[in-house]
Design a protein around this motif. Sequence first.
Motif, short mmCIF file in Angstrom:
data_model
loop_
_atom_site.label_atom_id
_atom_site.label_comp_id
_atom_site.label_asym_id
_atom_site.label_seq_id
_atom_site.Cartn_x
_atom_site.Cartn_y
_atom_site.Cartn_z
N TYR A 1 0.84 -1.20 0.00
CA TYR A 1 0.00 0.00 0.00
C TYR A 1 0.88 1.24 0.00
CZ TYR A 1 -3.31 -3.54 1.38
OH TYR A 1 -4.07 -4.69 1.42
N LEU A 2 0.64 2.10 -0.99
CA LEU A 2 1.40 3.33 -1.13
C LEU A 2 0.50 4.50 -0.74
CD1 LEU A 2 3.80 4.34 -3.92
CD2 LEU A 2 1.83 5.80 -3.55
N PRO A 3 0.89 5.29 0.27
CA PRO A 3 0.05 6.43 0.66
C PRO A 3 -0.24 7.35 -0.51
CG PRO A 3 1.79 6.06 2.29
CD PRO A 3 2.10 5.16 1.12
N SER A 4 -1.47 7.82 -0.60
CA SER A 4 -1.88 8.68 -1.71
C SER A 4 -1.42 10.10 -1.47
CB SER A 4 -3.40 8.62 -1.88
OG SER A 4 -3.82 7.32 -2.17
N THR A 5 -0.13 10.29 -1.63
CA THR A 5 0.48 11.60 -1.37
C THR A 5 1.50 11.91 -2.46
OG1 THR A 5 2.08 10.50 0.09
CG2 THR A 5 0.21 11.54 1.14
N LEU A 6 1.69 13.19 -2.71
CA LEU A 6 2.70 13.65 -3.66
C LEU A 6 3.36 14.90 -3.11
CD1 LEU A 6 2.54 13.96 -7.49
CD2 LEU A 6 2.88 16.06 -6.15
N TYR A 7 4.68 14.98 -3.27
CA TYR A 7 5.44 16.17 -2.86
C TYR A 7 6.34 16.57 -4.02
CZ TYR A 7 8.56 19.28 -0.23
OH TYR A 7 9.27 20.37 0.22
N ALA A 8 6.30 17.84 -4.38
CA ALA A 8 7.19 18.38 -5.40
C ALA A 8 7.90 19.60 -4.84
CB ALA A 8 6.41 18.76 -6.65
N GLN A 9 9.19 19.73 -5.12
CA GLN A 9 9.92 20.89 -4.62
C GLN A 9 9.38 22.19 -5.23
OE1 GLN A 9 14.24 20.47 -4.51
NE2 GLN A 9 14.03 18.25 -4.46
N HIS A 10 8.73 22.08 -6.37
CA HIS A 10 8.02 23.21 -6.98
C HIS A 10 6.88 22.61 -7.79
CE1 HIS A 10 7.10 26.65 -9.59
NE2 HIS A 10 7.77 27.41 -8.75
N ASN A 11 5.70 23.25 -7.78
CA ASN A 11 4.56 22.61 -8.45
C ASN A 11 4.77 22.43 -9.95
OD1 ASN A 11 4.23 25.29 -9.20
ND2 ASN A 11 2.27 25.56 -8.18
N SER A 12 5.61 23.25 -10.58
CA SER A 12 5.88 23.09 -12.01
C SER A 12 6.65 21.81 -12.31
CB SER A 12 6.64 24.30 -12.55
OG SER A 12 5.84 25.45 -12.54
N LEU A 13 7.29 21.25 -11.30
CA LEU A 13 8.03 20.00 -11.51
C LEU A 13 7.10 18.82 -11.77
CD1 LEU A 13 10.84 20.39 -8.81
CD2 LEU A 13 11.04 20.69 -11.29
#
Length: 455
Positions: free
Chosen positions: A34-46
Motif C-alpha cells: 500500500y502506497l500512501p496517496s500523497t505527492l510532494y514536489a519541490q516546486h509545483n511546475s516540476l
Amino acid sequence: MIVGFDYGSSNCAVGTMVEGQNVRMLELEAGRHYLPSTLYAQHNSLVVDFVANQLANTPHAEHYRHSRAGLLNGISAIRRDLDLTSNETGLQIGSAAIEEYIDFPEEGYFVKSPKSFFGAIGLKPQQIAFFEDIASAMIIQIKQRAERQLGQNITHTVIGRPVNFQAIGGEQSNQQAIDILTCAAKRAGFKEVEFLFEPLAAGIDYESRLTQDQKVLVVDIGGGTSDCSFVQMGPNYRARSNREQDFLSHTGKRLGGNDLDIAMAYHNFMPLCGLGSTLKSGLPMPNQLYWQACKINDLHLQTEFYGQSNRRELQAMQRDVNEPDKLARLLKIQQNKLGHQVVRQGELCKIALSSDDEYLAQLSFVESGLTTMITQAQLQDAVSDSLKQICSLAQDAISSAQTQPDVIYLTGGSAQSPLLKAALQQSLGNIPMLNGDNFGSVTAGLTKWASKIFS
C-alpha cells in the motif's frame, strides 16, 4: 497484462491474478503493498516537467507540451534555483513524499488524497489540468513499479471509484473526476480502462468465498468517501459478467476517514490555538479560521488559509485577542504549512483510541514540548456527527433496496472502529456484521472483476 488498481484517497494498491484464481498484491514501496496517496514536489511546475518527460515519444507528447508551454518554459530556471541534476525529478510519491513534507513543509508543494479534489465544483480549467497532471504523475510511477515486478507491460485495468466523489455536484462532479482519472490512466499507457464502484469491488471479493446466496450490504469507509452497496451475492450470481441487475441500491457521499481525522484535529487541537477563546472586545474567535487550518481535503479553504492576506489578518489579530500565545500557534501552522501534520496527529489519535483508553498527542512541531491527552470520550464527541451520516447512508441503501440484508460487510480503513460498529448496530439493529480486509478487499475485487471482463 491485466490489473486491478485501487487509486484510493488514503492508499493506492495494485493487484493481479495468479493461476486464474488467487489475487497477488504487488509491492509498491519497499516491503509494502500500500502506497500512501500523497505527492510532494519541490516546486509545483516540476509535476508538469515530470509528466512531459514521461510522455516523450508517445502520441500524447506534442499536445501535452503545447498545452503546458507556459509552465514548461520556466522549468530550466526553476531546476537551476533548486540545484536539481538532470537525473533528479524533485518529485516524490507515497511515504517518501510524506518524509519530504515533514522535513521541508514550507518549501514545496504537498498534496494528500488528491482524488478527494477531482470532483470539486467550480474548478477552473487550469485547476482541472493540474489535477490531471498530479494523477498522471502518480499513476505513471505506480504503473512503472508494478511493471518492474511483473516483468511485462500492463495494458488493461479496472480502477475503483466511489459512488459519489462529492457531497454536491451530482453526476457532473462524478464525470469530471472520472475524466481526470481516465486521462491520467491513458497517459500512463493503459490501453483499456474501466471503473467499478469501490463497495461493489469489496463485495465481489467477499462473494468469492460464499457457499450460499446472500443479500449483502457492503459498507466501505474509505479515506475520502463512504459508500454503501446492497448486492445479491453467492454461487448463483458470481459467474455473471454483467451484474447490474444484482445491485439493488447504492448510496455514498464525500465523507470518510480523512474527515474523522479532521474532526479530531479541529475539536481537540484547535482549542490549543485559540478556538473557543475571545477577542478583547468579548466576541468569540471566528471558527472559520480553524476549519480552514484543518480541512486539508478542501482546496478552497486551504487556499484561503495559506494566503498572504490571511497571514496578515492573523498577525493583526494577535493584538486584539485575550490569549495571543494560543493564536501564535495557529500563525505558526499557517506560516509553515503544518496543517497536514496537525491532521496526521488526529489520525494517530483515532487509530490508537480504537483500542486504548487515551492517547498523548505530540504537537511539538507547532510548539516545543506541546502535547495534549485525548480520551475515547473525546474521540466519540468529535466524530459523532460523521458516524450519524454514515448510518444514514446505510439506512438509505436498505430503504432503496426495499429488503433487509442478511449480513453487513464492513471494509475500508475506518471500518474497524468500534464506534462505527456500535453506531451501525444501534441504527440498523442486530444484523450480523463481518469485517473484510480493511485495505485489500477493494483491490482484490477490482482485480477479479478486471480478470473477468478483460480475459
